[in-house]
Design an enzyme around this catalytic site. Structure first.
Site, PDB file in Angstrom:
ATOM      1  N   ASP A   1       0.968  -1.382  -0.145  1.00  0.00           N
ATOM      2  CA  ASP A   1       0.008  -0.114   0.018  1.00  0.00           C
ATOM      3  C   ASP A   1       1.017   1.155  -0.055  1.00  0.00           C
ATOM      4  O   ASP A   1       0.668   2.140   0.971  1.00  0.00           O
ATOM      5  CB  ASP A   1      -0.948  -0.017   1.435  1.00  0.00           C
ATOM      6  CG  ASP A   1      -1.598  -1.235   1.347  1.00  0.00           C
ATOM      7  OD1 ASP A   1      -1.972  -1.861   0.408  1.00  0.00           O
ATOM      8  OD2 ASP A   1      -1.940  -1.533   2.628  1.00  0.00           O
ATOM      9  N   GLU A  47     -11.254   0.003  -3.112  1.00  0.00           N
ATOM     10  CA  GLU A  47     -10.364   0.470  -2.177  1.00  0.00           C
ATOM     11  C   GLU A  47      -9.177   1.388  -2.725  1.00  0.00           C
ATOM     12  O   GLU A  47      -9.285   1.589  -3.964  1.00  0.00           O
ATOM     13  CB  GLU A  47     -10.015  -0.503  -1.063  1.00  0.00           C
ATOM     14  CG  GLU A  47      -9.195  -1.522  -1.776  1.00  0.00           C
ATOM     15  CD  GLU A  47      -8.864  -2.394  -0.840  1.00  0.00           C
ATOM     16  OE1 GLU A  47      -9.382  -2.784   0.262  1.00  0.00           O
ATOM     17  OE2 GLU A  47      -8.002  -3.512  -1.209  1.00  0.00           O
TER      18      GLU A  47
END
Ligand code: FUB
Length: 328
Positions: free
Chosen positions: A15, A227
């Site tokens: 991420d 997301e």
């Protein structure tokens, strides 16, 4: 796509949120760790409990691990799961935004403040009022006020589906996402001048079909928001990029305002090794880069990922493409 090397291999990272501060490239990733928790659709196996910050003078050069910048035991409101973070700078301070479950198991977004890009960061005692779900991404515009925004949200394990009516509905957790009509939207709010609270109501990040102008429907799993929100600006246009989750694409949409609406513009990255795909985009020393992860370092373990970097380019219409790899 040619396989790229992870930026670091001594820890698992995922991420990646990249920013250039003081002429150096900083990466703020999740810090994946081993766990016995079995994979499930809630993402319980992503059981991280601290953040490291990384920096480099040039892409492809040595990477410095600045060590633990923030840890779970120092954040009073958190019970578990320090997921995808991001960072911002304003007025000489640095801000680390992070999602985590509170003591009731509800994902919220917290902020921690530091004097240096690499931290350490001191967490605010409570999550940001009005925040919910996961994957905060900050964006500081280049206008006179340096207006700052926080994007966030994620369906399935990220709990966005529980907030359809503005309050948390635990019974909606297992529906995973909208069941008919438009897809659930990522969220955005303007940040206060001190960067630690929302200055406006939270609003939807609308992604519209490029042909019909209608919102992307929930049935369109190849294009709907899942997301990993990210915002960057290129030649006066605002690029909202995101993951499609269960179809494993990184996609983007373009708009004229940081608040949208955004028109769907295409895919940036095809599926990688591992279930999740999550990224950021930043300009560094005159080139644009995609920061992303896959699970190649663990040979495919979904929750043990590694951050990688690819150069991207824009065509005459401002469409994003991965740069051709130079032969070695
Ligand atoms: O790293 C935990 C979660 O996995 C992130 O918050 C999601 O974006 C996905 O990458």
């Amino acid at each position: 796509m040619a396989d790229k090397a992870p930026i670091v291999t001594h820890v698992f990272t995922a991420d990646p949120s990249a920013h250039v501060f003081n002429g150096k490239l900083y990466v703020y990733p999740s810090h994946d760790r081993e766990t016995d928790i079995e994979d499930n659709d809630n993402g319980d196996q992503y059981d991280m409990n601290d953040y490291h910050v990384f920096s480099m003078e040039q892409v492809g050069g040595p990477v410095t691990d600045h060590g633990v910048a923030l840890k779970q035991q120092d954040i009073p409101w958190v019970s578990k799961q320090l997921w995808a973070p991001d960072a911002a700078s304003k007025n000489g301070k640095y801000y680390l935004y992070f999602p985590a479950r509170d003591k009731d198991g509800i994902f919220r977004v917290g902020v921690a403040v530091g004097d240096k890009p690499e931290g350490p960061f001191k967490p605010e005692p409570e999550p940001i009022k009005g925040s919910f779900s996961i994957d905060p991404a900050s964006f500081v515009d280049d206008d006179a006020e340096a207006s700052a925004y926080l994007y966030f949200g994620g369906i399935w394990g990220g709990q966005l589906q529980c907030w359809k009516e503005g309050t948390f509905k635990r019974e909606d957790y297992t529906t995973m996402e909208a069941q008919s009509g438009p897809a659930l939207c990522a969220k955005v709010a303007k940040l206060s001048d001190d960067m630690t609270s929302f200055a406006t109501e939270v609003q939807d990040v609308l992604i519209l079909d490029e042909e019909t102008g209608a919102p992307i429907p929930c049935s369109d799993h190849d294009r709907r928001f899942f997301e990993a929100a990210w915002m960057h600006k290129y030649q006066g246009k605002y690029y909202f990029s995101y993951s499609t989750g269960d179809t494993h694409f990184l996609c983007y949409a373009i708009g004229d305002s940081p608040l949208g609406p955004f028109t769907y513009a295409g895919r940036i990255l095809e599926p990688v090794i591992g279930w999740t795909t999550h990224h950021s985009i930043a300009e560094f020393k005159g080139k644009w880069y995609l920061f992303y992860h896959d699970a190649s370092l663990s040979k495919g373990v979904n929750h043990l990922r590694c951050v990688k970097i690819r150069e991207i380019v824009y065509d005459e219409q401002g469409k994003i493409k991965l740069a051709e790899e130079q032969p070695k």
